[in-house]
Design a protein around this motif. Sequence first.
Motif, PDB file in Angstrom:
ATOM      1  N   GLY A 113       0.859  -1.321  -0.473  1.00  0.00           N
ATOM      2  CA  GLY A 113      -0.294  -0.142   0.002  1.00  0.00           C
ATOM      3  C   GLY A 113       0.819   1.240   0.167  1.00  0.00           C
ATOM      4  N   ASP A 114       0.522   1.658   0.825  1.00  0.00           N
ATOM      5  CA  ASP A 114       1.578   3.256   1.455  1.00  0.00           C
ATOM      6  C   ASP A 114       2.920   3.016   2.083  1.00  0.00           C
ATOM      7  N   LYS A 115       3.032   2.190   2.482  1.00  0.00           N
ATOM      8  CA  LYS A 115       4.055   2.011   3.530  1.00  0.00           C
ATOM      9  C   LYS A 115       5.210   1.323   3.581  1.00  0.00           C
ATOM     10  N   ARG A 116       6.265   1.596   3.691  1.00  0.00           N
ATOM     11  CA  ARG A 116       7.392   0.793   2.463  1.00  0.00           C
ATOM     12  C   ARG A 116       8.101   0.768   3.922  1.00  0.00           C
TER      13      ARG A 116
ATOM     14  N   THR B 124      11.130   5.506  11.035  1.00  0.00           N
ATOM     15  CA  THR B 124      11.047   4.946  12.248  1.00  0.00           C
ATOM     16  C   THR B 124      12.347   3.124  12.508  1.00  0.00           C
ATOM     17  N   CYS B 125      13.663   3.309  13.300  1.00  0.00           N
ATOM     18  CA  CYS B 125      13.872   2.450  12.948  1.00  0.00           C
ATOM     19  C   CYS B 125      14.160   1.377  14.194  1.00  0.00           C
ATOM     20  N   ILE B 126      13.775   0.451  14.746  1.00  0.00           N
ATOM     21  CA  ILE B 126      13.219  -0.747  15.559  1.00  0.00           C
ATOM     22  C   ILE B 126      14.167  -1.956  15.555  1.00  0.00           C
ATOM     23  N   PRO B 127      15.645  -2.006  16.556  1.00  0.00           N
ATOM     24  CA  PRO B 127      16.833  -2.620  17.085  1.00  0.00           C
ATOM     25  C   PRO B 127      15.998  -3.726  17.036  1.00  0.00           C
ATOM     26  N   MET B 128      16.547  -5.241  16.439  1.00  0.00           N
ATOM     27  CA  MET B 128      16.688  -6.446  16.495  1.00  0.00           C
ATOM     28  C   MET B 128      17.859  -7.623  17.133  1.00  0.00           C
ATOM     29  N   HIS B 129      17.667  -8.576  16.562  1.00  0.00           N
ATOM     30  CA  HIS B 129      19.189  -9.177  16.990  1.00  0.00           C
ATOM     31  C   HIS B 129      20.183  -8.678  17.720  1.00  0.00           C
ATOM     32  N   TYR B 130      19.374  -9.112  19.239  1.00  0.00           N
ATOM     33  CA  TYR B 130      20.204  -8.211  20.394  1.00  0.00           C
ATOM     34  C   TYR B 130      21.336  -9.438  20.728  1.00  0.00           C
TER      35      TYR B 130
ATOM     36  N   ILE C 221      15.992   6.057  -0.681  1.00  0.00           N
ATOM     37  CA  ILE C 221      14.056   6.047  -0.596  1.00  0.00           C
ATOM     38  C   ILE C 221      13.672   6.221   0.760  1.00  0.00           C
ATOM     39  N   PRO C 222      12.312   6.946   0.361  1.00  0.00           N
ATOM     40  CA  PRO C 222      12.005   6.877   1.606  1.00  0.00           C
ATOM     41  C   PRO C 222      11.320   5.657   2.502  1.00  0.00           C
ATOM     42  N   ILE C 223      11.956   5.360   3.982  1.00  0.00           N
ATOM     43  CA  ILE C 223      11.395   3.874   4.590  1.00  0.00           C
ATOM     44  C   ILE C 223      10.237   4.477   5.361  1.00  0.00           C
ATOM     45  N   ASP C 224       9.676   4.114   5.882  1.00  0.00           N
ATOM     46  CA  ASP C 224       8.416   4.099   7.269  1.00  0.00           C
ATOM     47  C   ASP C 224       9.470   3.803   8.466  1.00  0.00           C
ATOM     48  N   LEU C 225       9.749   2.555   8.253  1.00  0.00           N
ATOM     49  CA  LEU C 225      10.446   1.277   9.250  1.00  0.00           C
ATOM     50  C   LEU C 225      11.310   0.157   8.847  1.00  0.00           C
TER      51      LEU C 225
END
Length: 230
Positions: A118-121, A190-196, A158-162
């Motif tokens: 949709g409108d989210k990347r 918005t960035c969400i960290p992972m793979h801690y 490239i605009p990245i939403d998340l």
Amino acid sequence: MKITYHGHSGFSVETEKYFLVFDYYTGPRPKIPADKEICVFVSHHHPDHLNPEIFTWQKEYPSIRYILAADIRKDWPAQYGVQNCHFLRGDAEERIGTVSVRTLFSTDCGVAFLVTAGDKRIYHAGDLCLWLWEGMDRNQSRRMMGHFMQYTAPLAGIPIDLAFLTLDNRQEKGAFLNIDYYMRHFDITTCIPMHYFGTTDIADRLKADDSSEPYRNRILKMNPGGTAEI
């Protein structure tokens, strides 16, 4: 978007029309709505990114689509009678249902996913990370930096939403460098960290560090089992 963190690098993202699952391997099974377009992404074959349980979900959701890195054995989903699997190598673009998927090469295995729904990347890095470790010599570090810059370059402009990005405790002093590069060079809301591979407290330390001052307000820390809306 409603985001659920399933642990390690596993997330689900729900929008008005879509339900997207990325690298699920641990935690309670995602609560999948039957009235949305469902896509399950797996960035590579490592067992901390791929739980074969995902292939049983098609019995309940016949229209589900699986978007898998090409390094995953094709006979694995076939053992579960899975249909509608798409295997992608790095540097590929494909329209799958109404979702557009672009892949990037990884500095480890498999691919990273840039998904337009949709409108989210949404960007899930998989193991495309700046893997700098204590004990690396100068040449090893330069090679890693060169590959990382080359493989992430397609994200420019490239605009990245998340974006889901690695923040790995095992990298010790080098742990902040991956997210720092992404956030300084690319347009990530918005960035969400992972793979801690350890405590999520490292995200708090990153946000408190002077290096993150230009972008710390765009880092959203989540704990396994948690949900957030953005």
